[in-house]
Design an enzyme around this catalytic site. Structure first.
Site, PDB file in Angstrom:
ATOM      1  N   ASP A  56       0.826  -1.212   0.000  1.00  0.00           N
ATOM      2  CA  ASP A  56       0.000   0.000   0.000  1.00  0.00           C
ATOM      3  C   ASP A  56       0.864   1.268   0.000  1.00  0.00           C
ATOM      4  O   ASP A  56       0.693   2.142  -0.844  1.00  0.00           O
ATOM      5  CB  ASP A  56      -0.941   0.011   1.209  1.00  0.00           C
ATOM      6  CG  ASP A  56      -1.908  -1.153   1.216  1.00  0.00           C
ATOM      7  OD1 ASP A  56      -2.147  -1.735   0.139  1.00  0.00           O
ATOM      8  OD2 ASP A  56      -2.423  -1.483   2.292  1.00  0.00           O
ATOM      9  N   GLU A 172      -9.509  -1.974   3.301  1.00  0.00           N
ATOM     10  CA  GLU A 172      -9.239  -1.652   4.695  1.00  0.00           C
ATOM     11  C   GLU A 172     -10.381  -0.841   5.291  1.00  0.00           C
ATOM     12  O   GLU A 172     -10.757  -1.036   6.445  1.00  0.00           O
ATOM     13  CB  GLU A 172      -7.927  -0.881   4.823  1.00  0.00           C
ATOM     14  CG  GLU A 172      -6.698  -1.730   4.597  1.00  0.00           C
ATOM     15  CD  GLU A 172      -5.398  -0.993   4.873  1.00  0.00           C
ATOM     16  OE1 GLU A 172      -4.361  -1.660   4.989  1.00  0.00           O
ATOM     17  OE2 GLU A 172      -5.422   0.255   4.972  1.00  0.00           O
TER      18      GLU A 172
END
Length: 275
Positions: A56, A172
């Protein structure tokens, strides 16, 4: 697709699956344009992001670096730049991955802020931690780490009069898998709306090493469970989360976990609450 799946996907503005490499390329350009527009609209020229060694931050960092390079070329202003920050807590067990991420990102400026002293200092002054179980204290201290890391990033951004980038994405966000006012705090989140598999696709398109693209995701905040995979914390896999967000059928148990977790973590995505 169930009504709840559609509702949640819409709320998180989930990006549809990429059809081919051309779609990935188009999405990369769109997100770079977003980064450039956000920076210029703020009248600022510096971007800051902590690089952990995961896919990420590697992806967001590379997008940031490419964006400021384009801004320099487009404007002739060399003041546009990106600062990549290493934020270890003592010795980082996946140091090799973090170093590989920094090489891939190739930031204009690199910095390292070891947060161990700050975390220890704060934890040592808060008496409320003393009565907790070892496991609970470890969990709370993990959130201190996330918040101290964001304080460090904002300190650098303030010093340079810049903006802090976040790495939150849809997979997420749906699980509320971030620390309030920690990694959830930022000025812009260029990965927003992407599912985990799409972040990997973008990383691969940008030329990230396959070891980073497919690295097992971990928040790595707990001393008692170093390198604990995100999926162990979720109780579902990222493949199942991605499928849910893209309206595909998932096992009933996974569906229930995702929906219940989304509802339970609403307070983390709607801050602050107001009358």
């Amino acid at each position: 697709m169930s009504n709840r799946q559609a509702e949640i996907a819409a709320a998180l503005d989930v990006t549809p699956p990429f059809k081919d490499d051309a779609a990935v390329a188009k999405e990369v350009e769109r997100r770079k344009a977003f980064i450039k527009h956000t920076l210029r609209s703020a009248g600022l020229k510096v971007l800051v992001l902590g690089i952990s060694g995961g896919v990420d931050s590697s992806t967001a960092g590379r997008l940031a670096q490419l964006s400021v390079e384009e801004l320099r070329a487009e404007t002739g202003d060399g003041a546009y730049r990106f600062v990549a920050v290493r934020l270890p807590h003592g010795e980082q067990h996946d140091e090799a991955d973090a170093a590989a991420a920094m090489r891939f990102v190739a930031a204009d400026e690199e910095a390292t802020v070891n947060i161990a002293g700050a975390v220890k200092g704060l934890a040592g002054t808060v008496s409320h931690l003393a009565g907790l179980s070892e496991a609970r204290r470890d969990f709370v201290t993990g959130n201190i780490k996330a918040r101290i890391r964001m304080v460090a990033q904002y300190t650098i951004a303030n010093a340079y009069d810049g903006l802090v980038i976040g790495t939150d994405h849809a997979a997420e966000a749906v699980m509320g898998f971030f620390t309030k006012f920690g990694d959830g705090a930022c000025d812009l989140a260029p990965l927003s709306g992407l599912v985990k598999g799409q972040v990997r696709e973008v990383a691969r398109f940008l030329g990230a090493p396959e070891t980073l693209v497919m690295k097992v995701p971990t928040a790595d905040l707990e001393e008692l469970n170093p390198g604990k995979p995100d999926e162990h914390a979720h109780g579902v896999t990222y493949a199942q989360i991605d499928a849910f967000l893209h309206g595909e059928k998932v096992p009933a148990e996974a569906y229930d976990i995702i929906v219940k977790t989304y509802d339970k973590t609403h307070h983390k995505r709607a801050l602050p609450f107001v009358p």
